[in-house]
Design a protein around this motif. Structure first.
Motif, PDB file in Angstrom:
ATOM      1  N   PRO A   1      24.577 -46.788  14.416  1.00 22.07           N
ATOM      2  CA  PRO A   1      23.389 -47.407  13.836  1.00 22.07           C
ATOM      3  C   PRO A   1      22.284 -46.379  13.619  1.00 22.07           C
ATOM      4  CG  PRO A   1      23.559 -47.988  16.152  1.00 22.07           C
ATOM      5  CD  PRO A   1      24.804 -47.205  15.820  1.00 22.07           C
ATOM      6  N   VAL A   2      21.552 -46.531  12.539  1.00 21.15           N
ATOM      7  CA  VAL A   2      20.431 -45.643  12.214  1.00 21.15           C
ATOM      8  C   VAL A   2      19.236 -46.513  11.833  1.00 21.15           C
ATOM      9  CG1 VAL A   2      19.627 -43.807  10.667  1.00 21.15           C
ATOM     10  CG2 VAL A   2      22.038 -43.868  11.349  1.00 21.15           C
ATOM     11  N   GLY A   3      18.066 -46.094  12.257  1.00 17.02           N
ATOM     12  CA  GLY A   3      16.825 -46.773  11.851  1.00 17.02           C
ATOM     13  C   GLY A   3      15.862 -45.752  11.303  1.00 17.02           C
ATOM     14  N   ALA A   4      14.998 -46.171  10.391  1.00 19.51           N
ATOM     15  CA  ALA A   4      14.015 -45.262   9.802  1.00 19.51           C
ATOM     16  C   ALA A   4      12.694 -45.995   9.651  1.00 19.51           C
ATOM     17  CB  ALA A   4      14.512 -44.776   8.435  1.00 19.51           C
ATOM     18  N   ALA A   5      11.605 -45.248   9.726  1.00 19.18           N
ATOM     19  CA  ALA A   5      10.275 -45.833   9.508  1.00 19.18           C
ATOM     20  C   ALA A   5       9.385 -44.782   8.873  1.00 19.18           C
ATOM     21  CB  ALA A   5       9.670 -46.320  10.825  1.00 19.18           C
ATOM     22  N   ALA A   6       8.454 -45.245   8.068  1.00 14.63           N
ATOM     23  CA  ALA A   6       7.546 -44.311   7.400  1.00 14.63           C
ATOM     24  C   ALA A   6       6.192 -44.964   7.182  1.00 14.63           C
ATOM     25  CB  ALA A   6       8.133 -43.873   6.058  1.00 14.63           C
ATOM     26  N   ILE A   7       5.187 -44.099   7.092  1.00  9.09           N
ATOM     27  CA  ILE A   7       3.834 -44.548   6.757  1.00  9.09           C
ATOM     28  C   ILE A   7       3.624 -44.296   5.262  1.00  9.09           C
ATOM     29  CG2 ILE A   7       1.364 -44.215   7.186  1.00  9.09           C
ATOM     30  CD1 ILE A   7       2.129 -43.052   9.931  1.00  9.09           C
ATOM     31  N   VAL A   8       3.045 -45.274   4.587  1.00 10.62           N
ATOM     32  CA  VAL A   8       2.765 -45.193   3.152  1.00 10.62           C
ATOM     33  C   VAL A   8       1.319 -44.734   2.966  1.00 10.62           C
ATOM     34  CG1 VAL A   8       2.856 -46.516   0.981  1.00 10.62           C
ATOM     35  CG2 VAL A   8       4.379 -47.119   2.879  1.00 10.62           C
ATOM     36  N   ASP A   9       1.005 -44.164   1.796  1.00  9.80           N
ATOM     37  CA  ASP A   9      -0.345 -43.614   1.580  1.00  9.80           C
ATOM     38  C   ASP A   9      -1.458 -44.659   1.622  1.00  9.80           C
ATOM     39  OD1 ASP A   9       0.436 -44.693  -0.857  1.00  9.80           O
ATOM     40  OD2 ASP A   9      -0.063 -42.922  -2.047  1.00  9.80           O
ATOM     41  N   ASP A  10      -1.119 -45.943   1.535  1.00 15.93           N
ATOM     42  CA  ASP A  10      -2.167 -46.964   1.677  1.00 15.93           C
ATOM     43  C   ASP A  10      -2.244 -47.500   3.106  1.00 15.93           C
ATOM     44  OD1 ASP A  10       0.075 -48.572   1.946  1.00 15.93           O
ATOM     45  OD2 ASP A  10      -0.363 -49.861   0.237  1.00 15.93           O
ATOM     46  N   GLY A  11      -1.469 -46.883   4.042  1.00 16.56           N
ATOM     47  CA  GLY A  11      -1.538 -47.288   5.446  1.00 16.56           C
ATOM     48  C   GLY A  11      -0.441 -48.244   5.868  1.00 16.56           C
ATOM     49  N   ARG A  12       0.309 -48.812   4.901  1.00 21.61           N
ATOM     50  CA  ARG A  12       1.417 -49.694   5.271  1.00 21.61           C
ATOM     51  C   ARG A  12       2.472 -48.920   6.029  1.00 21.61           C
ATOM     52  NH1 ARG A  12       2.476 -50.056  -0.033  1.00 21.61           N
ATOM     53  NH2 ARG A  12       4.658 -50.655   0.160  1.00 21.61           N
ATOM     54  N   THR A  13       3.282 -49.635   6.791  1.00 22.86           N
ATOM     55  CA  THR A  13       4.464 -49.036   7.405  1.00 22.86           C
ATOM     56  C   THR A  13       5.687 -49.725   6.823  1.00 22.86           C
ATOM     57  OG1 THR A  13       3.245 -48.614   9.438  1.00 22.86           O
ATOM     58  CG2 THR A  13       5.615 -48.537   9.595  1.00 22.86           C
ATOM     59  N   VAL A  14       6.684 -48.923   6.439  1.00 15.09           N
ATOM     60  CA  VAL A  14       7.933 -49.488   5.919  1.00 15.09           C
ATOM     61  C   VAL A  14       9.077 -49.010   6.797  1.00 15.09           C
ATOM     62  CG1 VAL A  14       7.158 -49.783   3.538  1.00 15.09           C
ATOM     63  CG2 VAL A  14       8.106 -47.586   4.241  1.00 15.09           C
ATOM     64  N   ARG A  15      10.200 -49.720   6.726  1.00 14.88           N
ATOM     65  CA  ARG A  15      11.304 -49.376   7.631  1.00 14.88           C
ATOM     66  C   ARG A  15      12.642 -49.709   6.994  1.00 14.88           C
ATOM     67  NH1 ARG A  15      11.753 -54.343  11.720  1.00 14.88           N
ATOM     68  NH2 ARG A  15      11.850 -55.900  10.090  1.00 14.88           N
ATOM     69  N   GLY A  16      13.698 -49.228   7.617  1.00 12.77           N
ATOM     70  CA  GLY A  16      15.025 -49.514   7.099  1.00 12.77           C
ATOM     71  C   GLY A  16      16.088 -49.251   8.153  1.00 12.77           C
TER      72      GLY A  16
ATOM     73  N   GLY B   1      32.233 -45.853   0.873  1.00 12.72           N
ATOM     74  CA  GLY B   1      31.307 -45.064   0.060  1.00 12.72           C
ATOM     75  C   GLY B   1      30.115 -45.864  -0.444  1.00 12.72           C
ATOM     76  N   VAL B   2      30.192 -47.169  -0.346  1.00 16.37           N
ATOM     77  CA  VAL B   2      29.116 -48.035  -0.834  1.00 16.37           C
ATOM     78  C   VAL B   2      28.004 -48.182   0.212  1.00 16.37           C
ATOM     79  CG1 VAL B   2      28.640 -50.367  -1.738  1.00 16.37           C
ATOM     80  CG2 VAL B   2      30.780 -49.227  -2.307  1.00 16.37           C
ATOM     81  N   THR B   3      28.248 -47.667   1.403  1.00 23.53           N
ATOM     82  CA  THR B   3      27.273 -47.753   2.498  1.00 23.53           C
ATOM     83  C   THR B   3      25.884 -47.313   2.073  1.00 23.53           C
ATOM     84  OG1 THR B   3      28.866 -47.530   4.286  1.00 23.53           O
ATOM     85  CG2 THR B   3      26.676 -46.624   4.706  1.00 23.53           C
ATOM     86  N   LEU B   4      24.891 -48.076   2.524  1.00 23.99           N
ATOM     87  CA  LEU B   4      23.492 -47.710   2.301  1.00 23.99           C
ATOM     88  C   LEU B   4      22.956 -47.063   3.566  1.00 23.99           C
ATOM     89  CD1 LEU B   4      22.181 -51.020   0.666  1.00 23.99           C
ATOM     90  CD2 LEU B   4      23.089 -48.994  -0.487  1.00 23.99           C
ATOM     91  N   CYS B   5      22.408 -45.861   3.450  1.00 27.74           N
ATOM     92  CA  CYS B   5      21.773 -45.226   4.596  1.00 27.74           C
ATOM     93  C   CYS B   5      20.464 -45.950   4.925  1.00 27.74           C
ATOM     94  CB  CYS B   5      21.470 -43.761   4.289  1.00 27.74           C
ATOM     95  SG  CYS B   5      22.899 -42.679   4.436  1.00 27.74           S
ATOM     96  N   ALA B   6      19.959 -45.708   6.120  1.00 27.45           N
ATOM     97  CA  ALA B   6      18.698 -46.323   6.545  1.00 27.45           C
ATOM     98  C   ALA B   6      17.571 -45.961   5.581  1.00 27.45           C
ATOM     99  CB  ALA B   6      18.359 -45.866   7.957  1.00 27.45           C
ATOM    100  N   GLU B   7      17.636 -44.755   5.027  1.00 21.43           N
ATOM    101  CA  GLU B   7      16.591 -44.305   4.108  1.00 21.43           C
ATOM    102  C   GLU B   7      16.609 -45.122   2.811  1.00 21.43           C
ATOM    103  OE1 GLU B   7      18.730 -42.522   5.809  1.00 21.43           O
ATOM    104  OE2 GLU B   7      17.861 -40.673   6.566  1.00 21.43           O
ATOM    105  N   CYS B   8      17.816 -45.520   2.374  1.00 20.65           N
ATOM    106  CA  CYS B   8      17.918 -46.364   1.163  1.00 20.65           C
ATOM    107  C   CYS B   8      17.215 -47.686   1.414  1.00 20.65           C
ATOM    108  CB  CYS B   8      19.369 -46.661   0.823  1.00 20.65           C
ATOM    109  SG  CYS B   8      20.367 -45.241   0.482  1.00 20.65           S
ATOM    110  N   SER B   9      17.500 -48.240   2.579  1.00 17.73           N
ATOM    111  CA  SER B   9      16.918 -49.524   2.945  1.00 17.73           C
ATOM    112  C   SER B   9      15.399 -49.401   3.062  1.00 17.73           C
ATOM    113  CB  SER B   9      17.615 -49.952   4.231  1.00 17.73           C
ATOM    114  OG  SER B   9      16.952 -50.887   4.954  1.00 17.73           O
ATOM    115  N   LEU B  10      14.925 -48.260   3.593  1.00 23.17           N
ATOM    116  CA  LEU B  10      13.475 -48.020   3.719  1.00 23.17           C
ATOM    117  C   LEU B  10      12.826 -47.917   2.339  1.00 23.17           C
ATOM    118  CD1 LEU B  10      11.604 -45.729   6.142  1.00 23.17           C
ATOM    119  CD2 LEU B  10      11.345 -45.277   3.711  1.00 23.17           C
ATOM    120  N   VAL B  11      13.476 -47.219   1.418  1.00 23.96           N
ATOM    121  CA  VAL B  11      12.906 -47.072   0.070  1.00 23.96           C
ATOM    122  C   VAL B  11      12.862 -48.432  -0.625  1.00 23.96           C
ATOM    123  CG1 VAL B  11      13.363 -46.088  -2.227  1.00 23.96           C
ATOM    124  CG2 VAL B  11      13.374 -44.612  -0.217  1.00 23.96           C
TER     125      VAL B  11
END
Ligand code: THU
Length: 141
Positions: free
Chosen positions: A36-51, A60-70
């Protein structure tokens, strides 16, 4: 999501951001790799997003955590990422794979910071001389 991952001075609170990534990791669908992988990021308007990674029987169709975050970024209003972290199943910092560095680059604010296995780095350090939207723009002119 709220602005809980910034310190009072506005800098990224990496511990808080990693905690959000770790919570996201628990939502991972990874029956094939059991990684399992998790990802989180801060957006320039202060929001937090995750995946989290979302696997598929057609591997090969697998989505990485970063795809889900985007996807979370775009579907919650867009913007540019300013700080990013990614964790493994133990909540330890994980280096984004090469494809995902490219994925993140597209949506990064200039100088975006990433928490990496060798410290906090900029997007340019982890993806030097990147091919991106600006490259395509140069060919238009
Ligand atoms: N994985 C991610 O979600 N992000 C990365 O940056 C590295 C790899 C996932 C894909 C797959 O579900 C599992 O980790 C094992 O490769």
């Amino acid at each position: 999501m709220s602005d809980a991952s910034r310190t009072a001075s506005g800098a990224a609170d990496w511990d808080a951001l990693r905690a959000i990534a770790t919570d996201a990791m628990r939502l991972s669908y990874s029956p094939y790799s059991r990684f399992p992988v998790g990802a989180a990021a801060i957006v320039d308007d202060g929001r937090t997003v995750r995946g989290a990674n979302i696997e598929n029987a057609s591997y090969g169709v697998t989505l990485c955590a970063e795809c889900s975050l985007v996807s979370d970024l775009v579907m919650s209003g867009g913007g540019k990422l300013v700080a990013f972290t990614c964790v493994d199943g133990h909540g330890a910092v994980l280096m984004p794979c090469g494809r995902c560095r490219q994925l993140l680059f597209e949506h990064s604010a200039p100088g975006m910071l990433l928490e990496t296995v060798s410290g906090v780095k900029t997007i340019d350090e982890v993806l030097p001389d990147a091919f991106g939207p600006r490259t395509l723009k140069e060919y238009e002119d």
